[in-house]
Design a protein around this motif. Structure first.
Motif, mmCIF file in Angstrom:
data_model
loop_
_atom_site.group_PDB
_atom_site.id
_atom_site.type_symbol
_atom_site.label_atom_id
_atom_site.label_comp_id
_atom_site.label_asym_id
_atom_site.label_seq_id
_atom_site.Cartn_x
_atom_site.Cartn_y
_atom_site.Cartn_z
ATOM 1 N N ALA A 52 0.685 -1.035 0.090
ATOM 2 C CA ALA A 52 -0.581 0.087 0.107
ATOM 3 C C ALA A 52 1.065 1.709 0.068
ATOM 4 C CB ALA A 52 -0.748 -0.071 0.932
ATOM 5 N N SER A 53 1.556 1.549 0.810
ATOM 6 C CA SER A 53 2.787 2.970 0.790
ATOM 7 C C SER A 53 3.619 2.374 -0.445
ATOM 8 C CB SER A 53 4.018 2.384 1.859
ATOM 9 O OG SER A 53 3.329 2.031 3.072
ATOM 10 N N ILE A 54 3.937 1.624 -1.552
ATOM 11 C CA ILE A 54 4.652 1.104 -2.436
ATOM 12 C C ILE A 54 3.898 2.214 -3.790
ATOM 13 C CG2 ILE A 54 5.541 -0.017 -4.693
ATOM 14 C CD1 ILE A 54 7.086 -1.421 -2.235
ATOM 15 N N LEU A 55 1.913 1.632 -3.433
ATOM 16 C CA LEU A 55 1.183 2.392 -4.208
ATOM 17 C C LEU A 55 1.544 3.883 -4.593
ATOM 18 C CD1 LEU A 55 -1.656 -0.513 -4.785
ATOM 19 C CD2 LEU A 55 -0.272 0.106 -5.603
ATOM 20 N N SER A 56 1.058 4.256 -2.961
ATOM 21 C CA SER A 56 0.726 5.533 -2.525
ATOM 22 C C SER A 56 1.956 6.262 -1.270
ATOM 23 C CB SER A 56 -0.185 6.256 -3.383
ATOM 24 O OG SER A 56 -1.054 7.293 -3.223
ATOM 25 N N THR A 57 1.885 7.122 -1.008
ATOM 26 C CA THR A 57 2.626 7.950 -0.070
ATOM 27 C C THR A 57 1.457 8.393 0.406
ATOM 28 O OG1 THR A 57 4.068 8.837 -1.005
ATOM 29 C CG2 THR A 57 4.956 7.294 0.146
ATOM 30 N N THR A 58 0.622 9.029 -0.709
ATOM 31 C CA THR A 58 0.031 10.695 -0.087
ATOM 32 C C THR A 58 -1.681 9.410 -0.337
ATOM 33 O OG1 THR A 58 -0.350 11.153 -2.841
ATOM 34 C CG2 THR A 58 1.672 12.499 -1.026
ATOM 35 N N PRO A 59 -2.616 10.360 0.125
ATOM 36 C CA PRO A 59 -4.457 10.465 -0.515
ATOM 37 C C PRO A 59 -4.669 9.951 -1.410
ATOM 38 C CG PRO A 59 -4.115 11.435 1.707
ATOM 39 C CD PRO A 59 -2.688 11.371 1.583
ATOM 40 N N VAL A 60 -5.351 8.771 -2.097
ATOM 41 C CA VAL A 60 -6.064 9.152 -3.691
ATOM 42 C C VAL A 60 -7.326 9.063 -3.403
ATOM 43 C CG1 VAL A 60 -3.764 8.473 -4.583
ATOM 44 C CG2 VAL A 60 -6.112 7.102 -3.686
ATOM 45 N N GLN A 61 -7.851 9.434 -4.349
ATOM 46 C CA GLN A 61 -9.492 10.219 -4.538
ATOM 47 C C GLN A 61 -10.070 9.748 -5.281
ATOM 48 O OE1 GLN A 61 -10.897 12.446 -2.338
ATOM 49 N NE2 GLN A 61 -13.327 11.398 -3.286
ATOM 50 N N ALA A 62 -11.371 9.139 -5.471
ATOM 51 C CA ALA A 62 -11.460 8.041 -5.909
ATOM 52 C C ALA A 62 -12.836 8.825 -7.116
ATOM 53 C CB ALA A 62 -13.068 6.946 -6.104
ATOM 54 N N PRO A 63 -12.725 8.435 -8.452
ATOM 55 C CA PRO A 63 -13.184 9.915 -9.549
ATOM 56 C C PRO A 63 -14.937 10.194 -8.731
ATOM 57 C CG PRO A 63 -12.668 8.219 -10.477
ATOM 58 C CD PRO A 63 -12.941 8.033 -9.112
ATOM 59 N N GLU A 64 -15.382 11.365 -8.929
ATOM 60 C CA GLU A 64 -16.121 11.799 -9.191
ATOM 61 C C GLU A 64 -17.807 10.894 -8.698
ATOM 62 O OE1 GLU A 64 -17.111 16.220 -9.424
ATOM 63 O OE2 GLU A 64 -15.677 16.514 -7.809
ATOM 64 N N ASP A 65 -17.154 10.760 -10.245
ATOM 65 C CA ASP A 65 -18.943 9.687 -11.106
ATOM 66 C C ASP A 65 -18.617 8.229 -10.504
ATOM 67 O OD1 ASP A 65 -16.411 9.568 -12.254
ATOM 68 O OD2 ASP A 65 -17.306 9.896 -14.292
ATOM 69 N N SER A 66 -17.695 8.330 -9.887
ATOM 70 C CA SER A 66 -17.259 6.418 -8.905
ATOM 71 C C SER A 66 -18.720 6.193 -8.719
ATOM 72 C CB SER A 66 -16.046 6.244 -8.724
ATOM 73 O OG SER A 66 -16.180 4.964 -8.020
ATOM 74 N N PRO A 67 -19.181 4.613 -9.295
ATOM 75 C CA PRO A 67 -20.494 4.146 -8.228
ATOM 76 C C PRO A 67 -19.708 3.897 -6.824
ATOM 77 C CG PRO A 67 -18.968 2.645 -9.731
ATOM 78 C CD PRO A 67 -18.403 4.146 -10.206
ATOM 79 N N ILE A 68 -18.832 3.852 -6.038
ATOM 80 C CA ILE A 68 -18.457 3.509 -4.577
ATOM 81 C C ILE A 68 -19.151 4.570 -3.919
ATOM 82 C CG2 ILE A 68 -16.193 4.884 -4.601
ATOM 83 C CD1 ILE A 68 -15.238 2.632 -3.319
ATOM 84 N N HIS A 69 -19.093 5.794 -4.703
ATOM 85 C CA HIS A 69 -20.010 6.568 -3.639
ATOM 86 C C HIS A 69 -21.355 6.141 -3.577
ATOM 87 C CE1 HIS A 69 -16.615 9.678 -3.869
ATOM 88 N NE2 HIS A 69 -16.948 9.493 -5.120
ATOM 89 N N LEU A 70 -21.928 5.674 -4.617
ATOM 90 C CA LEU A 70 -23.317 5.255 -3.540
ATOM 91 C C LEU A 70 -23.632 4.265 -2.215
ATOM 92 C CD1 LEU A 70 -24.542 3.974 -7.140
ATOM 93 C CD2 LEU A 70 -24.934 6.025 -6.647
ATOM 94 N N LEU A 71 -22.750 3.354 -2.211
ATOM 95 C CA LEU A 71 -22.519 3.072 -1.010
ATOM 96 C C LEU A 71 -22.515 3.438 0.312
ATOM 97 C CD1 LEU A 71 -19.888 -0.051 -1.387
ATOM 98 C CD2 LEU A 71 -22.767 0.025 -2.172
ATOM 99 N N ALA A 72 -22.466 5.728 0.128
ATOM 100 C CA ALA A 72 -22.795 5.636 1.839
ATOM 101 C C ALA A 72 -23.901 6.965 1.297
ATOM 102 C CB ALA A 72 -21.333 6.603 1.226
ATOM 103 N N THR A 73 -24.628 6.349 0.082
ATOM 104 C CA THR A 73 -26.107 7.115 0.550
ATOM 105 C C THR A 73 -26.715 7.049 1.198
ATOM 106 O OG1 THR A 73 -26.494 7.197 -2.340
ATOM 107 C CG2 THR A 73 -28.821 7.517 -0.925
ATOM 108 N N ASP A 74 -27.341 8.210 1.645
ATOM 109 C CA ASP A 74 -27.616 8.299 3.184
ATOM 110 C C ASP A 74 -29.552 7.820 2.603
ATOM 111 O OD1 ASP A 74 -25.853 8.992 5.176
ATOM 112 O OD2 ASP A 74 -26.064 10.789 5.122
ATOM 113 N N TRP A 75 -30.104 6.822 3.286
ATOM 114 C CA TRP A 75 -31.763 6.584 3.237
ATOM 115 C C TRP A 75 -32.032 6.759 4.544
ATOM 116 C CZ3 TRP A 75 -30.346 0.787 0.781
ATOM 117 C CH2 TRP A 75 -29.634 0.854 -0.649
ATOM 118 N N LYS A 76 -33.447 7.902 4.623
ATOM 119 C CA LYS A 76 -34.144 8.077 5.389
ATOM 120 C C LYS A 76 -35.502 7.210 5.780
ATOM 121 C CE LYS A 76 -34.382 12.333 5.799
ATOM 122 N NZ LYS A 76 -35.007 13.913 6.567
ATOM 123 N N LEU A 77 -35.153 6.424 6.997
ATOM 124 C CA LEU A 77 -36.302 5.643 6.857
ATOM 125 C C LEU A 77 -37.175 6.253 8.135
ATOM 126 C CD1 LEU A 77 -33.924 2.481 7.815
ATOM 127 C CD2 LEU A 77 -34.964 3.144 6.101
#
Length: 356
Positions: A164-189
């Motif tokens: 992991a340290s070899i891959l990147s020593t600084t934070p990397v950010q996923a693209p804004e249109d990546s579907p991974i952001h959908l997993l953090a969508t708030d569903w109000k019950l």
């Protein structure tokens, strides 16, 4: 004949229970006591959990609120996923020290794949497969090269963290249109007053499904019974013809895959940001949660739901420290260590009583 002698003769003697029935009743009582003994640490964890939550409610307020509970559950979803995998490993008599580092590597590698144009869903699947690969290597080392689980998974921890340290020593950010952001969508019950809303996220639902799947695997499937048999007595499990080798390797693959899944959920939760320092100490949190929840470190006994209770105990301690504001956050490690020591000693006492 005297009156007393006549009275004694008139009262029929109480018939003795047949020896078979007495033995059966004694066996049932022994099994009932043994079963209850294994639940004592879990019940103690439940008492501790509710005691801390009640104290926090009285001392600070707004604990038993939908908003607070929702935030607590969502933030600890990755830990719950890790605890499920760790429970299966520890029940088998093993240990997995690599889960935190595998989370870091899977997170960084997955986000970097998304940034070079790999499909987001495919990247998330690869994150899980990366974790499974680390688990497979550890399982093969343990089963076929007779490496102690502590050493095998420690090697995987250093390997994953280093990669992991070899891959990147600084934070990397996923693209804004990546579907991974959908997993953090708030569903109000539940729409409560002010910010007191009951919300869930897809990541939390994934954690719940992992708990249900882990319960079915460990408590209802043939493979789960094999896991208990290996943890109880590996030699006897082999003599019974159980697939010890395949099951043990599979156990570590499951733990690694769940580490990759925890990386997906956590990366989504923090807005798609990944860094190589993610997950430091998470393996210790998972082990502590499993032990506090009643799983024996020696293997053979343990419950998925107990481990979930253990996660909530750690979450409640962090909640109290956060709400208090005057307690040094570093004290959480000391408190967790103290609680863990108490539960380990409780396990030792119960184990000795069971053996006697």
């Amino acid at each position: 004949m005297s009156a007393s002698g006549t009275l004694v003769e008139a009262i029929p003697p109480v018939p003795d229970l047949p020896e078979g029935k007495q033995a059966a009743r004694s066996g049932r009582m022994a099994r009932l006591w043994e079963r209850n003994q294994t639940l004592i640490p879990t019940l103690a964890a439940l008492v501790l959990l509710f005691g801390m939550l009640i104290y926090a409610e009285v001392a600070y307020g707004r604990v038993f609120h939908a908003g607070t509970m929702s935030s607590l559950l969502i933030s600890f979803a990755p830990t719950i996923i890790l605890a499920v995998g760790m429970t299966i490993v520890i029940v088998s008599g093993g240990i997995d020290l690599s889960v935190g580092a595998v989370v870091a590597f899977s997170s960084v590698a997955g986000v970097m794949l998304m940034n070079i144009g790999i499909n987001g869903w495919a990247s998330m699947l690869l994150m899980i497969l990366f974790g499974a690969l680390f688990g497979a290597v550890a399982g093969v080392m343990v089963q076929y090269f007779n490496v102690q689980p502590f050493i095998a998974t420690l090697a995987m921890m250093f390997l994953a963290r280093g990669l992991a340290s070899i891959l990147s020593t600084t934070p990397v950010q996923a693209p804004e249109d990546s579907p991974i952001h959908l997993l953090a969508t708030d569903w109000k019950l539940y729409d409560g007053p002010k910010v007191n809303d009951l919300t869930v996220t897809p990541g939390l639902i994934i954690a719940v499904l992992v708990v249900l799947g882990g319960m079915f695997f460990l408590h209802r499937s043939r493979s789960g019974r094999t896991v208990y048999a290996i943890g109880g007595n590996e030699g006897s499990a082999g003599l019974m013809g159980l697939p010890v080798a395949k099951t043990r390797v599979g156990i570590y693959i499951i733990s690694g895959a769940l580490s990759g899944l925890a990386a997906v959920v956590y990366t989504a939760e923090v807005g798609g940001k990944a860094q190589n320092v993610t997950g430091i100490g998470w393996e210790l949190d998972a082990i502590a949660a499993v032990v506090i929840g009643g799983t024996l470190l020696t293997g053979g006994y343990g419950y998925i739901l107990g481990s979930v209770v253990g996660v909530f105990v750690i979450a409640a301690m962090r909640l109290i420290i956060t709400k208090d504001g005057t307690i040094n956050p570093e004290y959480l490690t000391i408190i967790t260590g103290g609680v863990l020591l108490v539960f380990v000693l409780l396990q030792r006492v119960l184990t000795r009583r069971r053996a006697s």
